[in-house]
Scaffold this motif. Structure first.
Motif, PDB file in Angstrom:
ATOM      1  N   PHE A   4      36.274  15.774  -9.644  1.00 45.57           N
ATOM      2  CA  PHE A   4      36.566  17.039 -10.312  1.00 45.57           C
ATOM      3  C   PHE A   4      35.916  18.087  -9.435  1.00 45.57           C
ATOM      4  O   PHE A   4      34.763  17.930  -9.038  1.00 45.57           O
ATOM      5  N   ALA A   5      36.689  19.128  -9.105  1.00 44.80           N
ATOM      6  CA  ALA A   5      36.201  20.077  -8.098  1.00 44.80           C
ATOM      7  C   ALA A   5      36.267  21.525  -8.599  1.00 44.80           C
ATOM      8  O   ALA A   5      37.059  22.319  -8.113  1.00 44.80           O
ATOM      9  N   PRO A   6      35.445  21.867  -9.571  1.00 38.63           N
ATOM     10  CA  PRO A   6      35.520  23.219 -10.132  1.00 38.63           C
ATOM     11  C   PRO A   6      34.871  24.272  -9.230  1.00 38.63           C
ATOM     12  O   PRO A   6      33.964  23.956  -8.460  1.00 38.63           O
ATOM     13  N   SER A   7      35.358  25.497  -9.353  1.00 40.71           N
ATOM     14  CA  SER A   7      34.718  26.618  -8.658  1.00 40.71           C
ATOM     15  C   SER A   7      33.802  27.310  -9.657  1.00 40.71           C
ATOM     16  O   SER A   7      34.219  27.564 -10.789  1.00 40.71           O
ATOM     17  N   PRO A   8      32.584  27.627  -9.248  1.00 39.58           N
ATOM     18  CA  PRO A   8      31.647  28.247 -10.217  1.00 39.58           C
ATOM     19  C   PRO A   8      31.881  29.750 -10.313  1.00 39.58           C
ATOM     20  O   PRO A   8      30.971  30.551 -10.115  1.00 39.58           O
ATOM     21  N   THR A   9      33.124  30.122 -10.609  1.00 37.16           N
ATOM     22  CA  THR A   9      33.486  31.538 -10.541  1.00 37.16           C
ATOM     23  C   THR A   9      33.826  32.133 -11.905  1.00 37.16           C
ATOM     24  O   THR A   9      34.241  33.283 -11.981  1.00 37.16           O
ATOM     25  N   GLY A  10      33.681  31.355 -12.955  1.00 34.06           N
ATOM     26  CA  GLY A  10      33.980  31.894 -14.291  1.00 34.06           C
ATOM     27  C   GLY A  10      33.782  30.817 -15.328  1.00 34.06           C
ATOM     28  O   GLY A  10      33.370  29.703 -15.009  1.00 34.06           O
ATOM     29  N   ASP A  11      34.091  31.175 -16.589  1.00 30.85           N
ATOM     30  CA  ASP A  11      33.982  30.184 -17.668  1.00 30.85           C
ATOM     31  C   ASP A  11      34.970  29.050 -17.421  1.00 30.85           C
ATOM     32  O   ASP A  11      36.074  29.288 -16.942  1.00 30.85           O
ATOM     33  N   MET A  12      34.572  27.834 -17.772  1.00 31.80           N
ATOM     34  CA  MET A  12      35.486  26.714 -17.547  1.00 31.80           C
ATOM     35  C   MET A  12      36.715  26.870 -18.458  1.00 31.80           C
ATOM     36  O   MET A  12      36.593  27.067 -19.667  1.00 31.80           O
ATOM     37  N   HIS A  13      37.885  26.781 -17.848  1.00 34.31           N
ATOM     38  CA  HIS A  13      39.155  26.931 -18.541  1.00 34.31           C
ATOM     39  C   HIS A  13      39.530  25.572 -19.141  1.00 34.31           C
ATOM     40  O   HIS A  13      39.185  24.532 -18.570  1.00 34.31           O
ATOM     41  N   ILE A  14      40.238  25.572 -20.270  1.00 33.40           N
ATOM     42  CA  ILE A  14      40.607  24.291 -20.878  1.00 33.40           C
ATOM     43  C   ILE A  14      41.463  23.434 -19.937  1.00 33.40           C
ATOM     44  O   ILE A  14      41.398  22.216 -19.978  1.00 33.40           O
ATOM     45  N   GLY A  15      42.234  24.095 -19.074  1.00 24.13           N
ATOM     46  CA  GLY A  15      43.043  23.348 -18.100  1.00 24.13           C
ATOM     47  C   GLY A  15      42.150  22.577 -17.129  1.00 24.13           C
ATOM     48  O   GLY A  15      42.457  21.444 -16.747  1.00 24.13           O
ATOM     49  N   LYS A  31      37.672   1.703 -12.263  1.00 25.59           N
ATOM     50  CA  LYS A  31      36.280   1.515 -11.841  1.00 25.59           C
ATOM     51  C   LYS A  31      36.033   1.972 -10.398  1.00 25.59           C
ATOM     52  O   LYS A  31      35.234   1.390  -9.688  1.00 25.59           O
ATOM     53  N   SER A  32      36.771   3.019  -9.981  1.00 24.06           N
ATOM     54  CA  SER A  32      36.641   3.408  -8.583  1.00 24.06           C
ATOM     55  C   SER A  32      35.584   4.481  -8.350  1.00 24.06           C
ATOM     56  O   SER A  32      35.239   4.769  -7.221  1.00 24.06           O
ATOM     57  N   GLY A  33      35.081   5.073  -9.415  1.00 23.71           N
ATOM     58  CA  GLY A  33      34.045   6.090  -9.240  1.00 23.71           C
ATOM     59  C   GLY A  33      34.576   7.500  -9.416  1.00 23.71           C
ATOM     60  O   GLY A  33      35.772   7.762  -9.300  1.00 23.71           O
ATOM     61  N   PHE A  34      33.638   8.392  -9.737  1.00 25.55           N
ATOM     62  CA  PHE A  34      34.000   9.777 -10.040  1.00 25.55           C
ATOM     63  C   PHE A  34      32.916  10.691  -9.472  1.00 25.55           C
ATOM     64  O   PHE A  34      31.729  10.469  -9.703  1.00 25.55           O
ATOM     65  N   VAL A  35      33.335  11.667  -8.692  1.00 27.08           N
ATOM     66  CA  VAL A  35      32.338  12.599  -8.146  1.00 27.08           C
ATOM     67  C   VAL A  35      32.627  14.021  -8.639  1.00 27.08           C
ATOM     68  O   VAL A  35      33.753  14.368  -8.955  1.00 27.08           O
ATOM     69  N   LEU A  36      31.558  14.782  -8.692  1.00 28.59           N
ATOM     70  CA  LEU A  36      31.675  16.190  -9.073  1.00 28.59           C
ATOM     71  C   LEU A  36      31.391  17.022  -7.832  1.00 28.59           C
ATOM     72  O   LEU A  36      30.372  16.819  -7.160  1.00 28.59           O
ATOM     73  N   ARG A  37      32.322  17.898  -7.504  1.00 31.72           N
ATOM     74  CA  ARG A  37      32.112  18.757  -6.326  1.00 31.72           C
ATOM     75  C   ARG A  37      32.218  20.215  -6.753  1.00 31.72           C
ATOM     76  O   ARG A  37      33.259  20.652  -7.249  1.00 31.72           O
ATOM     77  N   ILE A  38      31.138  20.926  -6.599  1.00 25.61           N
ATOM     78  CA  ILE A  38      31.131  22.345  -6.937  1.00 25.61           C
ATOM     79  C   ILE A  38      31.681  23.096  -5.717  1.00 25.61           C
ATOM     80  O   ILE A  38      31.074  23.073  -4.640  1.00 25.61           O
ATOM     81  N   GLU A  39      32.830  23.723  -5.892  1.00 29.14           N
ATOM     82  CA  GLU A  39      33.479  24.402  -4.757  1.00 29.14           C
ATOM     83  C   GLU A  39      32.972  25.845  -4.691  1.00 29.14           C
ATOM     84  O   GLU A  39      33.580  26.774  -5.216  1.00 29.14           O
ATOM     85  N   ASP A  40      31.850  25.957  -4.027  1.00 29.52           N
ATOM     86  CA  ASP A  40      31.111  27.227  -4.045  1.00 29.52           C
ATOM     87  C   ASP A  40      31.189  27.976  -2.718  1.00 29.52           C
ATOM     88  O   ASP A  40      30.224  28.606  -2.303  1.00 29.52           O
ATOM     89  N   THR A  41      32.338  27.885  -2.047  1.00 27.87           N
ATOM     90  CA  THR A  41      32.391  28.546  -0.730  1.00 27.87           C
ATOM     91  C   THR A  41      32.809  30.011  -0.817  1.00 27.87           C
ATOM     92  O   THR A  41      32.667  30.747   0.141  1.00 27.87           O
ATOM     93  N   ASP A  42      33.296  30.426  -1.986  1.00 26.99           N
ATOM     94  CA  ASP A  42      33.694  31.826  -2.119  1.00 26.99           C
ATOM     95  C   ASP A  42      32.494  32.626  -2.644  1.00 26.99           C
ATOM     96  O   ASP A  42      32.354  32.859  -3.845  1.00 26.99           O
TER      97      ASP A  42
END
Ligand code: GLU
Length: 431
Positions: A4-15, A31-42
């Motif tokens: 899951f790769a959210p951008s920390p640019t606003g409230d999390m949208h339901i989508g 069972k392949s694994g799940f990573v969280l990536r904060i897309e903070d390049t902007d």
């Protein structure tokens, strides 16, 4: 590997939350694994603290990640890969300045054509490149035989007109990567094998595939794009609509269980209407998802919220700040949201404001109730004993009794309420 790769640019949208939940479920299934990536390049659009808020929200929904990445930490890889592509002739430096590009964009607009980069710098000689003091961006060279199509896990085969794609920018003049470049590289470096995300990213997928193929990466990444969520009026739910924000829904008193249930139910064929994330893990399948946009209906979410309050354990209801679980379940017959339910319960356990016309009878009832040694099992017995003691009947009995017990003139059946509060009756009428 899912991500899951959210951008920390606003409230999390339901989508976004829907994408997170679906990626998470699929990762649990295989069972392949799940990573969280904060897309903070902007940097301009990043909002301080939104990363922590995203993580707190995911945790509230029971989503767990194995590794946490911050995209900005990969900057040196983005730059190294841009150099690699340049040195292999798969990308080129472009020195076109803003004004020149803006004029070309304007011209295309005037001619009613979509703007595409015209390749002005694609074939500069090495002298023209090396002696050029102007800042440059790095653009990808689109191979003649480039394949822009891909098979989508929900939409099936997705094809694009090659003329839709130009030599897009990978690295800006300030050496920061564009979204497509950073995302394509990070998915590759983090071993992602399946990307499920919103439909607004469909046209980014061929670009991200082209980037990785230029880098010689051969591991296939599967894509699935979730249809957008529309509001009741059938329009795309904008960020400004309250109910599009997960934080707003939680604050309004929808439980994470109900929100997750509702988002997984949207545009889906499920074996049941009410389920937990754990249950959905058993049967969730991308191919049951509809290709058409789903409509968000807050009334439906409210109904699902009631069902989840009814099926929640005492412990869970206490976590949600409810001191009397049985009463909370009982009050779902007239309220859907946690704060409304809490208000109803706390009205029972607070000092009652009884209107003048009922005050006298309420006093009589109170005195009589306090005389009971033990309270009978059923309301029927309680009512007949109390009527006998007070000689009140009809509305003169029921209205002040209701006010004395609940503080409200209207509400659920007293006979049902009685069994739930009988042990606290002495305390309740004394307030
Ligand atoms: N940061 C992007 C977004 O929030 C990620 C899209 C993707 O999943 O690739 O829209």
């Amino acid at each position: 590997m899912y991500r899951f790769a959210p951008s920390p640019t606003g409230d999390m949208h339901i989508g976004n939350l829907r994408a997170a939940l679906i990626n998470y479920l699929c990762s649990l299934q295989d069972k392949s694994g799940f990573v969280l990536r904060i897309e903070d390049t902007d940097k301009e659009r990043n909002i301080e603290g939104k990363d922590a808020e995203i993580m707190a929200i995911l945790s509230e929904f029971g989503v767990k990640w194995q590794t946490l990445y911050y995209q900005s930490k990969n900057l040196k890889f983005h730059q190294e890969f841009a150099h690699k592509l340049l040195s292999e002739g798969k990308a080129f430096l472009c020195f076109c300045d803003e004004e020149t590009l803006a004029a070309k964009k304007q011209k295309a607009k005037d001619e009613n054509k979509p703007y595409r980069y015209d390749g002005a710098c694609e074939n500069l000689s090495s002298e023209e490149v090396f002696n050029n003091p102007r800042p440059a961006v790095v653009r990808l060279k689109i191979p003649k035989d480039a394949d822009f199509s891909f098979v989508d896990g929900i939409k099936g085969k997705v094809e694009f007109e090659p003329s839709n794609f130009d030599s897009f920018v990978l690295l800006r003049a300030d050496k920061t990567p564009t979204y497509n470049f950073a995302c394509a590289i990070d998915d590759m470096l983090e071993g992602v094998t399946c990307v499920i995300r919103g439909e607004d990213h469909v046209s980014n997928t061929p670009r991200q595939n082209l980037i990785r193929s230029a880098l010689g990466y051969t591991q296939e990444i599967k894509y699935a794009h979730l249809p957008i969520i529309l509001n009741k009026a059938g329009q795309k739910m904008s960020k400004r609509e309250n109910s599009s924000s997960v934080k707003w829904l939680l604050e309004a008193g929808y439980t994470p269980e109900a929100i997750a249930n509702y988002l997984l139910l949207l545009g889906n064929k499920t074996p049941r209407e009410i389920f937990s994330l754990d249950e959905a893990k058993e049967w969730f399948s991308l191919d049951k998802l509809s290709k058409s946009p789903a409509k968000f209906d807050e009334d439906k979410l409210a109904q699902i919220n009631r069902e989840h309050i009814k099926r929640a354990s005492d412990e869970r209801l206490k976590e949600l700040g409810i001191s009397k679980p049985a009463l909370a379940r009982f009050y779902t017959q007239e309220s859907s949201l946690i704060p409304e339910i809490k208000k109803k319960i706390s009205a029972i356990y607070s000092k009652k404001d009884i209107p003048d016309e009922w005050r006298e009878n309420a006093g009589i009832l109170k005195k009589a109730i306090l005389e009971f040694q033990t309270f009978p099992e059923t309301f029927k017995e309680f009512q007949s004993e109390l009527m006998a003691k007070t000689a009140l009947k009809g509305k003169s009995f029921f209205m002040p009794l209701r006010l004395l017990l609940t503080g409200a003139q209207h509400g659920p059946e007293l006979s049902e309420l009685y069994t739930l509060i009988k042990d606290d009756l002495r305390e309740i009428v004394s307030l």
